[in-house]
Design an enzyme around this catalytic site. Structure first.
Site, PDB file in Angstrom:
ATOM      1  NE  ARG A 136      -2.259  -1.569   3.421  1.00 29.51           N
ATOM      2  CZ  ARG A 136      -2.632  -1.333   4.668  1.00 29.51           C
ATOM      3  NH1 ARG A 136      -3.717  -0.629   4.906  1.00 29.51           N
ATOM      4  NH2 ARG A 136      -1.924  -1.786   5.685  1.00 29.51           N
ATOM      5  CD  GLU A 137       4.645  -0.418  -1.319  1.00 27.91           C
ATOM      6  OE1 GLU A 137       3.522  -0.662  -1.810  1.00 27.91           O
ATOM      7  OE2 GLU A 137       5.459  -1.320  -1.040  1.00 27.91           O
ATOM      8  CG  LEU A 138      -0.564   5.310  -5.137  1.00 31.01           C
ATOM      9  CD1 LEU A 138       0.524   6.300  -5.557  1.00 31.01           C
ATOM     10  CD2 LEU A 138      -1.309   4.806  -6.367  1.00 31.01           C
ATOM     11  CG  ASN A 152     -16.738  -5.464  -3.093  1.00 30.49           C
ATOM     12  OD1 ASN A 152     -17.901  -5.055  -3.121  1.00 30.49           O
ATOM     13  ND2 ASN A 152     -16.410  -6.623  -2.579  1.00 30.49           N
ATOM     14  CG  HIS A 187     -23.138   9.159   4.334  1.00 32.80           C
ATOM     15  ND1 HIS A 187     -24.494   8.945   4.360  1.00 32.80           N
ATOM     16  CD2 HIS A 187     -22.564   7.942   4.261  1.00 32.80           C
ATOM     17  CE1 HIS A 187     -24.726   7.640   4.288  1.00 32.80           C
ATOM     18  NE2 HIS A 187     -23.586   7.008   4.236  1.00 32.80           N
TER      19      HIS A 187
END
Ligand code: GLN
Ligand code: ZN
Length: 754
Positions: free
Chosen positions: A20-22, A119, A696
């Site tokens: 998940r570097e980005l 998803n 939300h």
């Protein structure tokens, strides 16, 4: 076009980074702790690693421009000059792009919605009278140049004009975006010329909209667009990719155009009997035989049989994944916690690329050249076919008997009478949807438990303290039906997956959900059973603290399936019924523990809706059947609630009635109660809680405003059937917002009652 045919490819690749570097880099950039150069360096490094690994695995054509800082539909809008006018004032290009995706203090973001039946969420472009399509090819040219410099056989990927327009939204009174198709096609024509000049031999143009019934005209429109683009003399060879299902008439329509290659998904799409499309004989058929969106190892023997059956229908048959591997985790390598058998059944992104290369090699050199890989695949197939964890005969018999018997609950009237008598609720009862804010303390307790810094007893005590606080708060606010607040749940699906047999959790199986948000879906690999009660102690504890009824809170079978990777060796319906039985056992135990109201959430009911209209009734049939199985084990005096959200109920509205819940709470704060009229139109007679405020947003609605909403709702629903609640769970909100909003909500209910 004299482009060299290719033989092995994928339609796209993940981009968020193996760790998940980005995600981390973009979030730091947004927070101002990483500068532009730093972000660009992370992105370039990830792109380089992806390209080199795809080439090293043996692909002879590699997708580029599938990298994205946020989303590929948004990238396409930027490419075509179709960002909304309201971001035009943001001077910097990247910040303008992020403003369209996420909004700023004064700019509303574009909407986001689900990408087909996956998803993944895409950004919905807005097309208005002021939209002027103009080409802005900086990103795609830079990524092409970068790949060519590395010596990669690069194939730029674009979202096609049909898919782009049919998934966009008309604004400011404009006609449907598709009315701009011919005009937009000319921008693509210009782009193809530019790409040819930049050295692209092939271009991939994605038209997944061809596998849907969004527009009956799509095949004819595709023929028009690709006849025009195929007729250009300065262009790369064109590969039009369909995926996620059967392109139906779209396939022959594309085959009649001069494009050089057509992609078909042979996992979720048609069988191989497509040789009846004569024009394919002069083209490359890119056969998606490796499942790009689920995590199972390919049955190589079966895939080779498919490829053999296709061989004579096209000039060249190339092997590919069924869709971009964006939808699966990067690699199985970090999953060291799995037992060897389970592991042998799986293929994540990197393993799928290897499968594509293996299959292409078998086509070229004969199956003997990959005998070892085929033997390993055979062994996995055999082990899945015989593993007792997947073949619980007693469970199957039990489900068959229960579904044959049907629901044994009484009539709606009988249930109503029994529940009124037992619960003694006021008119317009007030409640919430389940979760209360996930506070820093809650997250810290969970992290400490995982890290082994506190033991289970200490964790339980901290959760109980949280539950006690939430119960006290609700009593103070004067709510009528209380909840325990769900502090112990990391996620409404994962929590149950961790407690059911038949699931496992990956350690690093992250996939992009939207933008920088990633999820780690559980893997539903086997028969699902419930070894122990999953929620009963928490519910019982909460109920012990108050005389008011506490709602038990469960996640429904369809939602559990929708947010997991599910087994592919039996119909989805069979899997749904197994999950439903486990939920049913939980409802029975909750009832026995004295819980009088149980809510079974199905927010994902609409998400699994098939892409083709013809397949929808069968889906709704088992989705409803699974819900009914899960909720019909309790007595008439136990009240069943359900909760649905994510709007757009249109196509599932009939199914909502068939769920036969006693009370249905539904997101309606943003759709202005329209849903109530829709429910009336189908004769819905249950009680309903249309959300009276939008959770939300951090905004605290006034009592007066909610009084207005309730009066409006009373025009559609009589007081005896109306409940008062927010439109979704409160877990993402701050405690002070929740307290203020709920206080006003209770005041509004009291005002209207009088
Ligand atoms: N009970 C869940 C909650 O309140 C429902 C969440 C949802 O609808 N997505 O958090
Ligand atoms: Zn919701």
């Amino acid at each position: 076009m004299t482009a060299t045919p290719f033989h092995a490819t994928v339609l796209g690749a993940p981009r968020i980074g193996p760790n998940r570097e980005l995600k981390r880099a973009t979030e730091k950039y947004w927070a101002g702790t990483l500068d532009r150069t730093g972000l660009a360096a992370v992105a370039a490094g990830l792109r380089r690693d992806t390209l080199t690994s795809l080439v090293a695995a043996g692909l002879d054509s590699v997708p580029v421009n599938t990298f994205s800082y946020y989303d590929q539909m948004l990238d396409t809008a930027a490419l075509l000059g179709a960002l909304p006018a309201r971001v035009a004032g943001v001077a910097d290009e990247l910040d303008r792009y992020f403003a369209a995706a996420r909004g700023t203090a004064d700019i509303a973001p574009l909407e986001m919605t689900k990408w087909f039946d996956t998803n993944y969420h895409y950004i919905v472009p807005e097309i208005g009278p002021a939209t002027r399509f103009t080409l802005n090819p900086g990103k795609i040219l830079a990524e092409l140049a970068e790949a060519r410099e590395l010596g990669v056989p690069a194939r730029p990927v674009l979202i096609g004009p049909l898919t782009f327009l049919l998934l966009s939204k008309a604004v400011d009174g404009a006609d449907a975006p598709i009315s701009r198709l011919d005009e937009l096609t000319e921008v693509y024509a210009e782009l193809l010329g530019t790409l040819a000049d930049a050295g692209a031999q092939w271009v991939q143009i994605d038209e997944p909209v061809l596998v849907t019934d969004i527009s009956a005209d799509a095949p004819a429109l595709a023929e028009r667009v690709y006849s025009r683009l195929g007729g250009l003399n300065r262009r790369p060879a064109i590969f039009v990719a369909s995926y996620f299902g059967d392109p139906g008439a779209g396939l022959s329509a594309l085959a009649r155009t001069p494009v050089e290659a057509i992609g078909v998904d042979f996992v979720y799409g048609p069988n191989t009997a497509i040789a009846s499309v004569p024009q394919l004989a002069s083209k490359t058929l890119v056969a998606g035989v490796v499942d790009g969106r689920n995590i199972w190892r390919t049955d190589l023997r079966a895939a080779l049989a498919k490829l053999a059956a296709l061989r004579d229908s096209a000039q060249t048959v190339a092997v590919s994944t069924s869709c971009s591997t964006l939808h699966v985790p990067y690699s199985l390598e970090p999953e060291t916690g799995l037992d060897d058998t389970l592991r042998s059944w799986l293929a994540f992104g990197a393993e799928k690329v290897a499968e594509v290369a293996t299959l292409a090699r078998a086509l070229r050199d004969g199956p003997a050249a990959v005998a070892q890989q085929i033997a390993a695949s055979d062994a996995a197939v055999a082990s899945r076919a015989s593993d007792p964890r997947l073949h619980n005969a007693a469970l199957r018999t039990q489900i068959a008997e229960l579904t044959a018997a049907g629901s044994r609950r009484g009539s709606a009237a009988a249930r109503r009478a029994a529940q009124d008598e037992r619960l003694q609720l006021p008119a317009l009862p007030t409640t919430t949807i389940g979760s209360f804010p996930q506070t820093v303390d809650i997250r810290r307790a969970r992290a400490s438990l995982v890290a082994g810094q506190i033991d289970q007893a200490e964790y339980t005590k901290r959760m109980q303290d949280e539950i006690a606080a939430v119960i006290a708060l609700q009593e103070d606010l004067g709510l009528d039906v209380l909840v325990h607040g769900e502090p112990e749940r990391n996620d409404m699906v994962q929590y149950f997956a961790e407690r059911l047999d038949g699931f496992f959790a990956t350690s690093n199986g992250w996939v992009q959900s939207y933008g920088s948000r990633c999820v780690r879906p559980p893997v539903l690999f086997g028969d699902v059973t419930r070894p122990d009660p999953m929620t009963v102690p928490w519910a019982r504890y909460a109920q012990s603290l108050t005389d008011k009824p506490v709602k038990g809170m469960l996640t429904g079978p369809v939602t559990i399936l929708a947010w997991s990777f599910v087994r592919d060796d039996q119909p989805l319906a069979d899997t749904a019924y197994q999950v439903a039985l486990a939920i049913r056992e939980e409802t029975v135990d909750l009832e026995a523990a004295g819980i009088a109201i149980i809510q079974v959430d199905e927010p994902a009911l609409r998400e699994l809706l098939p892409l083709r209209d013809a397949d929808k009734p069968a889906y709704l049939d088992w989705a409803v059947g699974a819900f009914v199985l899960s909720t019909s084990g309790v007595a008439d005096g136990t009240q069943i609630h359900t909760h649905l959200c994510y709007s757009e109920f249109g196509e599932v509205i009939g199914a909502i009635a068939e769920l036969d819940a006693d009370v249905t709470s539904i997101e309606a704060a943003r759709s202005h109660m329209e849903v109530l009229d829709d429910l009336n139109a189908i004769g819905f007679a249950g009680s309903v809680g249309p959300g009276v405020y939008d959770i939300h947003s951090p905004r605290v609605p006034s009592a007066q405003e909610m009084t207005g909403s309730l009066r409006e709702a009373l025009e559609a629903v009589p007081a005896q059937r109306l409940w008062v609640n927010p439109d979704c769970g409160l877990k993402t909100r701050k405690t002070d917002e929740v307290v203020a909003s709920l206080r006003n909500m209770v005041t509004a209910a009291r005002t209207v009652r009088n």
